[in-house]
Design a protein around this motif. Sequence first.
Motif, mmCIF file in Angstrom:
data_model
loop_
_atom_site.group_PDB
_atom_site.id
_atom_site.type_symbol
_atom_site.label_atom_id
_atom_site.label_comp_id
_atom_site.label_asym_id
_atom_site.label_seq_id
_atom_site.Cartn_x
_atom_site.Cartn_y
_atom_site.Cartn_z
ATOM 1 N N CYS A 108 0.826 -1.203 0.000
ATOM 2 C CA CYS A 108 0.000 0.000 0.000
ATOM 3 C C CYS A 108 0.863 1.257 0.000
ATOM 4 O O CYS A 108 0.594 2.206 -0.742
ATOM 5 N N ARG A 109 1.891 1.274 0.810
ATOM 6 C CA ARG A 109 2.754 2.454 0.885
ATOM 7 C C ARG A 109 3.473 2.687 -0.445
ATOM 8 O O ARG A 109 3.574 3.829 -0.920
ATOM 9 N N ALA A 110 3.983 1.615 -1.053
ATOM 10 C CA ALA A 110 4.681 1.748 -2.337
ATOM 11 C C ALA A 110 3.739 2.275 -3.419
ATOM 12 O O ALA A 110 4.119 3.133 -4.233
ATOM 13 N N VAL A 111 2.505 1.791 -3.419
ATOM 14 C CA VAL A 111 1.503 2.251 -4.388
ATOM 15 C C VAL A 111 1.156 3.720 -4.145
ATOM 16 O O VAL A 111 1.077 4.534 -5.086
ATOM 17 N N ASN A 112 0.978 4.100 -2.890
ATOM 18 C CA ASN A 112 0.582 5.477 -2.577
ATOM 19 C C ASN A 112 1.680 6.490 -2.876
ATOM 20 O O ASN A 112 1.397 7.657 -3.192
ATOM 21 N N LEU A 113 2.940 6.079 -2.775
ATOM 22 C CA LEU A 113 4.029 6.965 -3.182
ATOM 23 C C LEU A 113 3.893 7.327 -4.660
ATOM 24 O O LEU A 113 4.108 8.482 -5.059
ATOM 25 N N ILE A 114 3.512 6.355 -5.463
ATOM 26 C CA ILE A 114 3.359 6.592 -6.900
ATOM 27 C C ILE A 114 2.126 7.436 -7.179
ATOM 28 O O ILE A 114 2.150 8.340 -8.029
ATOM 29 N N ILE A 115 1.042 7.185 -6.461
ATOM 30 C CA ILE A 115 -0.175 7.989 -6.649
ATOM 31 C C ILE A 115 0.097 9.441 -6.301
ATOM 32 O O ILE A 115 -0.329 10.360 -7.026
ATOM 33 N N ALA A 116 0.830 9.686 -5.224
ATOM 34 C CA ALA A 116 1.131 11.061 -4.817
ATOM 35 C C ALA A 116 1.986 11.782 -5.855
ATOM 36 O O ALA A 116 1.822 12.987 -6.092
ATOM 37 N N ALA A 117 2.895 11.036 -6.515
ATOM 38 C CA ALA A 117 3.779 11.642 -7.519
ATOM 39 C C ALA A 117 3.158 11.650 -8.906
ATOM 40 O O ALA A 117 3.735 12.204 -9.833
ATOM 41 N N LYS A 118 1.995 11.018 -9.051
ATOM 42 C CA LYS A 118 1.346 10.834 -10.357
ATOM 43 C C LYS A 118 2.278 10.141 -11.346
ATOM 44 O O LYS A 118 2.380 10.511 -12.512
ATOM 45 N N GLY A 119 2.957 9.127 -10.833
ATOM 46 C CA GLY A 119 3.800 8.311 -11.681
ATOM 47 C C GLY A 119 5.203 8.152 -11.151
ATOM 48 O O GLY A 119 5.770 9.090 -10.595
ATOM 49 N N GLY A 120 5.760 6.934 -11.322
ATOM 50 C CA GLY A 120 7.137 6.706 -10.907
ATOM 51 C C GLY A 120 7.389 5.248 -10.587
ATOM 52 O O GLY A 120 6.547 4.378 -10.841
ATOM 53 N N VAL A 121 8.575 4.976 -10.048
ATOM 54 C CA VAL A 121 8.905 3.661 -9.494
ATOM 55 C C VAL A 121 9.284 3.877 -8.041
ATOM 56 O O VAL A 121 9.941 4.865 -7.696
ATOM 57 N N SER A 122 8.859 2.963 -7.170
ATOM 58 C CA SER A 122 9.069 3.161 -5.736
ATOM 59 C C SER A 122 9.510 1.866 -5.077
ATOM 60 O O SER A 122 9.287 0.767 -5.591
ATOM 61 N N ALA A 123 10.143 2.030 -3.918
ATOM 62 C CA ALA A 123 10.539 0.888 -3.089
ATOM 63 C C ALA A 123 10.336 1.267 -1.635
ATOM 64 O O ALA A 123 10.646 2.387 -1.215
ATOM 65 N N VAL A 124 9.811 0.319 -0.858
ATOM 66 C CA VAL A 124 9.543 0.532 0.566
ATOM 67 C C VAL A 124 10.065 -0.666 1.339
ATOM 68 O O VAL A 124 9.764 -1.817 1.009
ATOM 69 N N SER A 125 10.869 -0.391 2.351
ATOM 70 C CA SER A 125 11.385 -1.452 3.221
ATOM 71 C C SER A 125 11.423 -0.915 4.634
ATOM 72 O O SER A 125 12.329 -0.166 5.015
ATOM 73 N N GLY A 126 10.408 -1.261 5.416
ATOM 74 C CA GLY A 126 10.303 -0.725 6.761
ATOM 75 C C GLY A 126 10.123 0.780 6.711
ATOM 76 O O GLY A 126 9.228 1.308 6.047
ATOM 77 N N GLU A 127 10.988 1.501 7.419
ATOM 78 C CA GLU A 127 10.911 2.964 7.432
ATOM 79 C C GLU A 127 11.632 3.592 6.238
ATOM 80 O O GLU A 127 11.534 4.785 6.001
#
Length: 541
Positions: A444-463
């Motif tokens: 969810c966090r990785a997806v929401n980072l992309i939604i906030a930027a209106k596009g991109g690639v993201s990675a989430v690992s803990g904090e």
Amino acid sequence: MKIQGNLVDIPQRKIYPAELTVSEGKIFQIREIPAQEGLPYLMPGFIDAHVHVESSMLVPSEFARLAVVHGTVATISDPHEIANVCGMAGVEYMIENGKQVSFHFFFGAPSCVPATPFETAGGEIDAQDIENLMARPEILYLAEMMNWPGTVNRDPVVMEKIRISQKYGKPIDGHAPGLTGELAEKYVSAGPSTDHECFTYAEALGKIKLGMKISIREGSAAKNFEALIDLIDDHPGMIMFCSDDKHPDNLAISHINELAARAVAKGKDPFNVLQAACLNPIAHYSLPVGQLREGDSAEFILVKDLEKFEVLDTYINGERVAENGKTLIPSIKNEIINNFHTSPKKPEDFQIKAKGDKVRVIEALDGQLITPEIHGEIRVKNGFAESNPDQDILKITVVNRYQDAPPAVAFIKNFGLKTGAIASSVGHDSHNIIAVGVDDKSICRAVNLIIAAKGGVSAVSGEKEDILPLPVGGIMSASDGYEVAAAYTHIDRMAKEMGSTLASPFMTLSFMALLVIPDLKLSDKGLFDGKKFEFREVFLK
């Protein structure tokens, strides 16, 4: 302007010292001169015979800045990625942006937008759009006909697009992964004349015998060079080289020059290799690109030798555009277009009610686009299905980015993540958001980072989290290409530190929603069988 070097005459299969006189962007004279020590080799520039520029995550003007350093002077470019996002406006954007720099972008009319009716796309290119595009002189071909079932079965919509292309006398690119025998015959007889999707020698040879040109593909995800390169000496007139999809970090290092070097290192005839890398695309697509002859447009490169093909200088239209590993094309200011309309998600949106513990699993294969269907066991907790990292079976989701809708969720193997999640809005071909992860919160966090930027690639690992924004269509950046390449290298490294064993985890991720490549893929509407062209249940009965 006069330039000296050992001229590589590919058609005549000879090399001799020569002096080129360049005037007003053309080769005015080629004069043989006495032999000299230390002369570089003069040869035609490299051409990528099939590429989606968008997959470099760079707008065309930035793609060109990186490509010319490797001796590339032209690309056969299919703009269907941006077309799936923004329709005809996206195609127009690519054409106009590419015109702003000294580089030859030859765009085709996207034939399959959306790629299938089994996913949500942001744009559509219909037969009338194909007609309008084909009437334009800068549109040179019908881009890859991915709807091979429609082609084989003579679907009226597919055949109308092919008919329009034939009316204008423009070639039709193919896309027929794994097709052999009668199916291949039916496909080729409909009109497609190239294929870049072959993954076995036998498949490619069969298509060559049917008259197809084969583009040997070596991209960031799909790598077919080793399987197909032995075709080149027996069929030099039928082979081209392409990257198809090249991520920015790889483009910063090499392009078609690498394939030429690898082929020569394998003992392939250098003239056959250069015919494939430089001349065959010109002949097939009738390109207005110079072939190092008097009267030609002055496209050529100087290389140190004919083994490693280290590029010293690149010239396009008589202008030096790269010198000693440095681009001479300046960055330009780029506009932003996009189509992104979805709300932030909650972790529970990615829950999937368990109907047992045995599921269909997408098997991601490193260096391949095909994804076999395998079966595996997942964990069940409080009635919900969860990832099973011990078996490397993780959740995969595709989120509609054009409107609010429930995410599609399934399972995938071989991404190797031990923690967190990675996500991308580069998701061929409709470019919805696609993510793989160990737990719902991270996904969810990785997806929401992309939604906030209106596009991109993201990675989430803990904090820890990272994102490379891609504001142009949600799939490209207008920033300096080398900076984008560095940022991509950083986030790619993070994904591997999270456990991924894939050579290019984000590139592999981007193809997991490509329904036209068998066997099992995931669209925003559900799990899809690319052989039968129908949806499948996640849970096994």
